[in-house]
Motif scaffolding. Structure first.
Motif, mmCIF file in Angstrom:
data_model
loop_
_atom_site.group_PDB
_atom_site.id
_atom_site.type_symbol
_atom_site.label_atom_id
_atom_site.label_comp_id
_atom_site.label_asym_id
_atom_site.label_seq_id
_atom_site.Cartn_x
_atom_site.Cartn_y
_atom_site.Cartn_z
ATOM 1 N N THR A 102 0.964 -0.409 11.225
ATOM 2 C CA THR A 102 1.827 -1.013 10.207
ATOM 3 C C THR A 102 1.746 -2.529 10.270
ATOM 4 O OG1 THR A 102 3.315 0.884 10.388
ATOM 5 C CG2 THR A 102 4.182 -1.097 9.341
ATOM 6 N N ASN B 137 -2.906 -6.952 4.210
ATOM 7 C CA ASN B 137 -2.408 -7.191 2.858
ATOM 8 C C ASN B 137 -2.249 -8.677 2.584
ATOM 9 O OD1 ASN B 137 -2.307 -4.494 2.161
ATOM 10 N ND2 ASN B 137 -0.247 -4.198 2.986
ATOM 11 N N LYS B 138 -1.755 -9.343 3.607
ATOM 12 C CA LYS B 138 -1.591 -10.788 3.447
ATOM 13 C C LYS B 138 -2.939 -11.476 3.256
ATOM 14 C CE LYS B 138 0.619 -14.765 5.627
ATOM 15 N NZ LYS B 138 1.363 -15.248 6.822
ATOM 16 N N LEU C 226 -1.642 -3.538 8.956
ATOM 17 C CA LEU C 226 -1.699 -3.393 7.508
ATOM 18 C C LEU C 226 -1.002 -4.552 6.808
ATOM 19 C CD1 LEU C 226 -2.594 -1.544 5.208
ATOM 20 C CD2 LEU C 226 -0.403 -0.368 5.375
ATOM 21 N N GLU C 227 0.099 -4.966 7.352
ATOM 22 C CA GLU C 227 0.784 -6.118 6.771
ATOM 23 C C GLU C 227 -0.091 -7.359 6.832
ATOM 24 O OE1 GLU C 227 4.409 -6.450 8.869
ATOM 25 O OE2 GLU C 227 5.362 -4.708 7.913
ATOM 26 N N LYS D 218 -5.668 -10.042 2.155
ATOM 27 C CA LYS D 218 -6.213 -9.613 0.873
ATOM 28 C C LYS D 218 -5.683 -10.448 -0.269
ATOM 29 C CE LYS D 218 -6.798 -5.495 -1.990
ATOM 30 N NZ LYS D 218 -6.454 -4.056 -2.148
ATOM 31 N N SER D 219 -4.373 -10.681 -0.227
ATOM 32 C CA SER D 219 -3.784 -11.522 -1.277
ATOM 33 C C SER D 219 -4.366 -12.928 -1.233
ATOM 34 C CB SER D 219 -2.267 -11.552 -1.132
ATOM 35 O OG SER D 219 -1.902 -12.099 0.119
ATOM 36 N N GLU E 133 -7.850 -12.723 -2.750
ATOM 37 C CA GLU E 133 -7.761 -12.606 -4.203
ATOM 38 C C GLU E 133 -7.524 -13.962 -4.847
ATOM 39 O OE1 GLU E 133 -8.250 -10.215 -6.300
ATOM 40 O OE2 GLU E 133 -8.731 -8.653 -4.831
#
Length: 520
Positions: A120, A127-128, A123-124, A130-131, A134
């Motif tokens: 978890t 995600n951070k 994953l956080e 990934k953003s 992007e």
């Protein structure tokens, strides 16, 4: 007084005798009764002894059975006891194994909980990231759009179109190379198989006529054959169904007829009649009847000998009889049995070269023209009739399809069908194998040339190689090189559609460019 005295004496004697008899009888009865009682006592004692013995035996037998039952019961009880102990041990082992698994699952759950917490957290973090990526990607795309003055969709479409054109060009080139290579390889292999098959099959040229010649020793016999007012020759023609020609030809009589079986019956009948010397209508009918019977037996023998020579087994007797009839049938002057034997051998060789079922190919090759010898007048092509006969007598599906499709009346569904068609053409198109009437031959060649002359741009046309090749000379101004190839294909398709011919016809289109100048 004396009679009375005598009477009294007699009565007294009688009474005394009765009394004495009774005493004696009592003693006798007493003695017999005593003996009977003694015998009864003896029998009773013997019965008691036997009963005692039997009782003891039964008691012993009952004790033995009781002992046996007790032993069996104890063995069964021990067996069940051992089984129960074994099951209890297995249950204890399973309980121990389950306890260990429960402990392992508890440890894994604890580990999975810790791993879940770690995942978890990771994953956080992902995600951070990934953003962030992007945002960086979007910034780069915006900068590229400003530099190139194109949006991302427009750039993608342009790239796809460029790649599409390049891929089509490469694919077309690749397909063309593969097609050319496949054509070269296929043509080479096909020629190799056909040439090897033809070289390995040596056959005679078989040409038959529609007449038979019966030789005689002298012309005097002609008169006997004709008979008074021609009655003998008329009876012979009526019985055999042929035409007997008796002319000025020395020492010979001509037997004419389209059916070779009838001609053979007439020839043999004439031979027997001339040898016997008795020639009259009744004798003629008798001899012709016997000859027909002998010919039928000979037909069966020919069929059996043929299938033995070829190496085919399990044919229906009716098919064997039809094979024998092929000996007396011709097609374009070529003996049908010889043609079928030749096709069978060619098919077996070619199928073996191609790795197919040589037995089925040989079978289909021998039976492919079986419809031509059906005694009744058929209302369908001989190929379809032969296929129906093969189905009727339980031949293989591949064999039936090859028989029906060797003249393209039905669709080919097996690999041996084109082999039968090719071998039929090879056998029929050999030089000298078949005979054609000169007029029909010339007519076919003229029709072939006229068909090609009907196309636009064709100047001249020549049928050569005995009609096996058609050379077409075209006008170079009206027909291009590309159109010449298409014209050759169109002419070949037109020939296949409109004409009937043995074998195959090669169509060659010649386009010649001539530049002419004059020096003055």
């Amino acid at each position: 007084m004396e009679p009375i005295t005598l009477l009294v004496g007699a009565l007294g004697g009688l009474i005394a005798g009765v009394i004495i008899g009774r005493v004696i009888l009592k003693k006798v009865f007493a003695s017999e009764e005593k003996q009977i009682k003694e015998k009864a006592d003896i029998l009773l004692k013997e019965a008691e002894l036997q009963a005692e013995t039997l009782k003891k035996d039964k008691i012993i037998e009952a004790k033995e059975q009781l002992l046996k039952l007790k032993t069996d019961f104890e063995e069964e009880a021990n067996r069940k006891k051992n089984q129960i102990i074994t099951n209890e041990n297995k249950l204890k082992q399973k309980e121990q194994h389950l306890s260990r698994q429960i402990e392992q699952n508890k440890r894994k759950e604890a580990e999975s909980d810790s791993m879940k917490e770690n995942l978890t957290a990771q994953l956080e973090i992902l995600n951070k990231r990934k953003s962030d990526l992007e945002k960086i990607k979007q910034d780069q795309v915006n900068q590229l759009q400003k530099i190139a003055n194109l949006s991302a969709d427009e750039a993608r479409d342009q790239l796809v179109e460029a790649l599409k054109d390049e891929a089509q060009t490469k694919a077309s080139s690749f397909i063309k190379e593969i097609m050319e290579e496949a054509k070269m390889t296929a043509t080479k292999q096909a020629k190799k198989v056909v040439i090897e098959t033809i070289q390995r099959t040596a056959t005679e040229n078989a040409v038959e006529n529609c007449v038979s010649v019966f030789n005689i020793e002298s012309d005097d016999i002609k008169g006997k054959i004709i008979g008074r007012e021609g009655r003998n020759i008329r009876a012979l023609e009526a019985a055999t169904g042929v035409e007997i020609i008796v002319d000025d030809t020395p020492e010979a009589i001509i037997i004419s007829g389209f059916d070779p079986v009838r001609r053979e019956i007439a020839r043999l009948s004439l031979h027997r009649l001339v040898t016997d010397g008795r020639i009259h209508p009744a004798r003629i009918e008798e001899v012709v009847g016997k000859t027909k019977k002998n010919i039928d037996e000979e037909i069966i023998e020919i069929g059996e000998k043929t299938i033995i020579d070829i190496g085919i087994h399990g044919l229906h007797p009716e098919l064997i009889k039809l094979i024998g009839r092929m000996r007396f049938r011709s097609s374009y002057g070529q003996n049908l049995l010889q043609h079928s034997r030749e096709v069978a051998k060619l098919c077996a060789t070619m199928a073996a070269e191609l790795g197919l079922n040589a037995k089925n190919a040989k079978r289909a090759g021998l039976l492919h023209d079986i419809g031509k010898v059906w005694p009744e007048e058929p209302e369908m092509p001989h190929a379809l009739l032969g296929m129906d006969l093969a189905k009727k007598y339980n031949e293989n599906k591949e064999v039936c399809n090859a028989i029906g499709a060797h003249h393209d009346e039905i669709e080919m569904t097996s690999m041996i069908s084109p082999i039968i068609q090719a071998c039929d053409a090879i056998s029929g198109s050999r030089p000298g194998a078949r005979r054609e009437i000169m007029e029909s031959y010339m007519k076919r060649l003229k029709e072939l040339e006229a068909l090609a002359l009907g196309f636009d741009g064709v100047n001249k046309c020549f049928a050569i190689q005995a009609g096996r090749e058609l050379r077409v000379i075209v006008d170079a101004d009206s027909v291009t090189d590309t159109n010449a190839s298409q014209l050759s294909f169109d002419i070949s398709q037109k020939i296949e559609k409109d004409m009937q011919y043995p074998g195959q016809i090669k169509v060659t289109v010649i386009r010649e460019m001539r530049s002419v100048s004059y020096a003055k």
